[in-house]
Design a protein around this motif. Structure first.
Motif: not given
Length: 632
Positions: A90-94, A260-261, A344-346, A467-473
């Motif tokens: 919740i807090t990481g992906v959120g 996701a989260a 949650a990631f993808f 940047v958040p999109v790249a981290i999730l990728a």
């Protein structure tokens, strides 16, 4: 700092952020909102990491909220590996999603900008309360607040009629689930006389592997089915699913957060948290798996014909949540939660990459008006491709390891023919997923630009969005290697971590399971590629196209079965009861009082002689009365 204080801080950070933004955020410079909105979520993430590294566990009571005789409702937070796992998601992906929102919502005026982040922090707080609550009462509070938060965020652009209707629909559907949750809690309390998880689970009859022979424990089945109503509504499973596609009316970061989260994973968490109940309630437990498998296939087929990119992803979420329900429904709890993490990631990645495209296309969401974006938005295209391949379940992406573990465990579960049928449904769903994902990729990024495209040269997203999109990728690419049991070797980190909360994995797979796993991946990937070059299938089955475009007519059925009769009853009550009876009684009482006051006002002439005349007349009447009484 003690673990008890850290647990409370996880809740207090987003609560404080929401209060600050609600009170002063719209009056202060935008940088205040930019720092507070995502900052409090990341602060909760750091507090959760501290609990993780401290290997914290415990049932922490902070105060007694209600005490009446032997009935006690404390405010207590249950910290175990399951709640820590959920808080990390919740807090990481959120946190990544809320950070992404800083750029996505930049065109909003200052009051709306602060209001958006206030709502997002309330949403995060509500979901954290839901997963940290140590008793049924505060579980319901968090459950209801998640529904309220979704209502506020789906209808954020309240100037749009469609957004208001979608928010109302989501709220009503979730209230139905809330009623099930509350009734289920009453059934548990009526039989156990407790509301805290530890007391309820310890008091359950025939739990922990004990025999149920000779006992009447039908109330456990009833409670489990009622709790399942809440889970089905919150996770948008059949038949309470119709709100989720319409929820796409909200801003794209809201869709990412819901899918996701937070919200739709709540049902999976509920079944996992209540696993001592569902392990006993065999019929309700089987219902969880059946609903999940059927919803997975149902939603995947509808996604095949959608043209709105966010609606494709919405039906994809329903389908993937169905896999999670299938897993927890057959007792593979850790596998279901691993897919929750993977999804949650993808799915956050897909929604946020789609948000980059929508942002660049001036809010156009029809994929038929895209095309050719691979050459013009290369970083977004690559990240969207990573999310797509993970959704399809292609190795080495995280979706392969999580989804195939679920299918593998369903395929290999011993002596359970029903589960083998559900595996076949899940297998077919995986193939359809490959096709609709390939179609989505082809329409959006492949080929030549559409002549209907609103922007000839789409702009690149801001760094705070990319940047958040790249981290999730990156997470979607390498995240699966924390648990590679789908291929028979390697670590099982999630299963080992959750073992103390949901129990050990109850059976192991074999060589046939691994062979079927790779067969599923190969066929799904082949359908993904075939969708890039195939002709429209609707030419061969137009009736199927119509059926899927109308979403199996669920909305129409609900309209005729519930909405219209309710409208008719409301109209009848207004026309024949409220206006002529209730309103008339109130209005006529007022008119009568007004007429009486008007009559009495005639006696107030202001002339002294009139008052003397009335006084003398009254005295004469009194005298006559006394004389008559005396003579008799």
């Amino acid at each position: 700092m003690s673990n008890q204080a850290l647990a409370l801080l996880i809740l207090l950070f987003p609560a404080a952020g929401a209060i600050l933004l609600a009170g002063r955020g719209w009056r202060l410079p935008r940088i205040f909102t930019v720092i507070i909105g995502p900052g409090v979520v990341w602060a909760s993430f750091v507090a959760t990491l501290a609990l993780l590294f401290a290997k914290a566990s415990g049932d922490f009571t902070y105060w007694t909220w209600i005490k009446s005789g032997a009935f006690v409702v404390p405010f207590n937070l249950l910290i175990d590996n399951l709640s820590i796992f959920m808080c990390l998601v919740i807090t990481g992906v959120g946190g990544l999603i809320v950070t992404y929102s800083v750029g996505y919502m930049e065109h909003e005026d200052d009051p709306s900008y602060a209001r958006f982040f206030c709502y997002m922090d309330v949403f995060i707080f509500s979901m954290l309360l839901l997963v940290l609550a140590g008793n049924f009462v505060f579980l319901i509070v968090g459950w209801a607040m998640v529904g309220l938060s979704s209502y506020l965020l789906i209808g954020f652009w309240y100037q749009r009629h469609s957004a208001v209707v979608a928010a109302r629909k989501a709220f009503v559907m979730n209230v139905i689930g809330d009623v099930g949750m509350i009734l289920g809690t009453f059934v548990v309390f009526a039989n156990v006389r407790a509301v805290t998880y530890t007391k309820v689970f310890d008091a359950l009859p025939c739990a922990n592997g004990q025999s149920c022979a000779g006992g009447d424990y039908g109330w456990i089945e009833l409670a489990a089915f009622l709790l399942l109503v809440g889970a089905v509504a919150k996770s948008a499973q059949l038949p309470l699913h119709t709100w989720l596609p319409d929820a796409m009316e909200g801003p794209t970061p809201v869709s990412a957060l819901i899918h996701a989260a937070t919200m739709v994973t709540a049902g999976v968490y509920l079944v996992g948290r209540m696993h001592p109940i569902y392990d006993v309630a065999t019929y309700a437990h089987s219902a969880v798996a059946i609903i999940g498998a059927v919803t997975a296939l149902f939603a995947a087929t509808i996604a095949v014909v959608q043209v709105d990119i966010k609606r494709v992803l919405a039906y994809s979420t329903m389908s993937q949540i169905g896999y999670m329900f299938l897993a927890v429904g057959i007792g593979a709890y850790a596998a279901g939660f691993f897919h929750l993490l993977s999804h949650a990631f993808f799915k956050a990645l897909l929604f946020m990459a789609a948000g980059n495209v929508i942002h660049a296309m001036h809010d156009e969401q029809d994929m038929r008006k895209y095309g050719g974006l691979w050459a013009q938005m290369r970083p977004t295209s690559i990240t969207f491709l990573i999310g797509s391949l993970s959704l399809v379940g292609v190795i080495p992406f995280v979706g392969f390891f999580s989804k195939e573990q679920i299918l593998g465990l369903a395929f290999s579960k011993p002596d359970d023919n029903m589960v083998h049928v559900l595996w076949a449904v899940g297998f077919g769903t995986a193939l359809i997923t490959g096709f609709y994902t390939g179609r989505m990729w082809w329409l959006s990024f492949w080929g030549k630009p559409s002549p209907q495209r609103p922007v000839e040269h789409p702009h690149a997203p801001r760094l705070v969005m990319m940047v958040p999109v790249a981290i999730l990728a990156i997470l979607a690419t390498v995240g699966g290697f924390i648990q590679t049991t789908a291929i028979g070797v390697g670590p099982s980190t999630v299963t080992d971590f959750l073992e103390t909360a949901v129990g050990p994995q109850r059976w192991e797979g074999g060589g046939a399971e691994i062979a079927v796993t790779f067969l599923t991946m190969i066929l799904a990937a082949a359908l993904f590629v075939w969708a890039l070059y195939s002709r429209p299938w609707s030419a061969y089955a137009p009736w199927a196209q119509r059926l899927l475009e109308r979403k199996y007519y669920f909305d129409e059925i609900y309209e005729r079965a519930f909405v219209r009769p309710t409208d008719w009853i409301a109209g009848f009550a207004l026309r024949d009861i409220e206006r002529p009876v209730i309103d008339a009684a109130v209005v006529d009482t007022g008119l009568l009082a007004r007429a009486g006051a008007g009559g009495l006002s005639l006696t107030q002439s202001g002339y002294f002689r009139n008052y003397v005349l009335v006084f003398v007349g009254g005295a004469l009447v009194a005298a006559v009365f006394l004389i008559v009484r005396a003579s008799s």
